[in-house]
Design a protein around this motif. Structure first.
Motif, mmCIF file in Angstrom:
data_model
loop_
_atom_site.group_PDB
_atom_site.id
_atom_site.type_symbol
_atom_site.label_atom_id
_atom_site.label_comp_id
_atom_site.label_asym_id
_atom_site.label_seq_id
_atom_site.Cartn_x
_atom_site.Cartn_y
_atom_site.Cartn_z
ATOM 1 N N ASP A 1 0.909 -1.032 -0.098
ATOM 2 C CA ASP A 1 0.052 0.052 -0.002
ATOM 3 C C ASP A 1 0.733 1.184 -0.026
ATOM 4 O OD1 ASP A 1 0.644 -0.186 2.663
ATOM 5 O OD2 ASP A 1 -1.281 -0.071 3.522
ATOM 6 N N ARG A 2 1.985 1.338 0.466
ATOM 7 C CA ARG A 2 2.878 2.351 0.501
ATOM 8 C C ARG A 2 3.596 2.605 -0.913
ATOM 9 N NH1 ARG A 2 7.934 1.952 3.841
ATOM 10 N NH2 ARG A 2 8.140 4.015 3.278
ATOM 11 N N ALA B 1 0.577 4.313 -2.556
ATOM 12 C CA ALA B 1 0.170 5.596 -2.190
ATOM 13 C C ALA B 1 1.358 6.568 -2.754
ATOM 14 C CB ALA B 1 0.422 5.534 -0.455
ATOM 15 N N ASN C 1 0.075 8.425 -5.501
ATOM 16 C CA ASN C 1 -0.908 9.463 -5.600
ATOM 17 C C ASN C 1 -0.464 10.562 -4.934
ATOM 18 O OD1 ASN C 1 -3.268 10.744 -4.517
ATOM 19 N ND2 ASN C 1 -4.335 8.963 -3.469
ATOM 20 N N GLN D 1 -1.050 11.814 -1.123
ATOM 21 C CA GLN D 1 -0.648 10.907 0.009
ATOM 22 C C GLN D 1 -0.316 12.013 1.033
ATOM 23 O OE1 GLN D 1 2.943 9.032 -0.917
ATOM 24 N NE2 GLN D 1 4.061 10.776 -1.829
#
Length: 193
Positions: free
Chosen positions: A181-182, A185, A188, A191
């Motif tokens: 997920d990092r 992220a 994005n 973030q």
């Protein structure tokens, strides 16, 4: 994907090919294939992973380097552009004043999937990198929010898929801890980290 008007080109010609544009090409069976410009999400994910891999190389004092968009020769008249590849300093030294197209297998290759590269990253590059004996290949897929780590075993890749908060397990970087997920992220702009 657009194919350039050049009808046939050898690997040696590819190493010095310049059409006067800033376009990037892969060589596939003697034909130049134009690579579409990446998205900002793609750039951000590659930047995040490049930074993480370089930090781990430095932390471990490994004699390795990490490069973006270097080439890898995968056949007689075939060369792919990688999003990231990790090579030994010795491999890089051999190409110090030559085109950055590795002819020996990198330690690790990372490809970030885009809507136009799904088949190329999952199918063609997978088989070509296995044939070249690249020991570890990551397919980072923001379309499906997963990272596939492929480890070469007896000439074929064994695949492990990581999603959500799972940490990517790497044979090349066994102590590195990056949650999937990092990675996504990072792609994005909203973030928090």
């Amino acid at each position: 994907m657009v194919t350039t008007p050049v009808t046939s080109i050898t690997f040696e010609e590819y190493l010095t090919y310049d059409d006067g544009s800033d376009f990037h090409y892969e060589l596939v069976d003697g034909k130049l294939e134009l690579m579409n410009p990446p998205t900002i999400e793609h750039f951000l994910i590659v930047d995040f992973l490049d930074t993480a891999l370089k930090a781990e190389i430095k932390r471990c004092s490994s004699p390795w380097l990490c490069f973006r968009e270097s080439g890898v020769r995968t056949g007689r008249n075939k060369s792919r552009l990688t999003d990231l590849c990790v090579v030994t300093v010795e491999q890089a030294r051999e190409l110090l004043n030559a085109s950055a197209v590795f002819q020996s297998p990198p330690l690790l290759i990372v490809e970030v999937v885009s809507s136009e590269s799904v088949k190329r990253d999952y199918r063609y590059k997978r088989s070509e990198y296995a044939a070249l004996e690249v020991l570890e290949y990551w397919i980072v897929d923001p379309l499906k929010a997963k990272v596939s780590v492929l480890l070469l075993e007896d000439g074929f890749y064994e695949e492990t898929v990581f999603t959500a908060t799972q940490e990517i397990v790497s044979r090349t970087f066994p102590e590195m801890a990056i949650a999937v997920d990092r990675v996504f992220a990072a792609g994005n702009l909203n973030q928090g980290s």
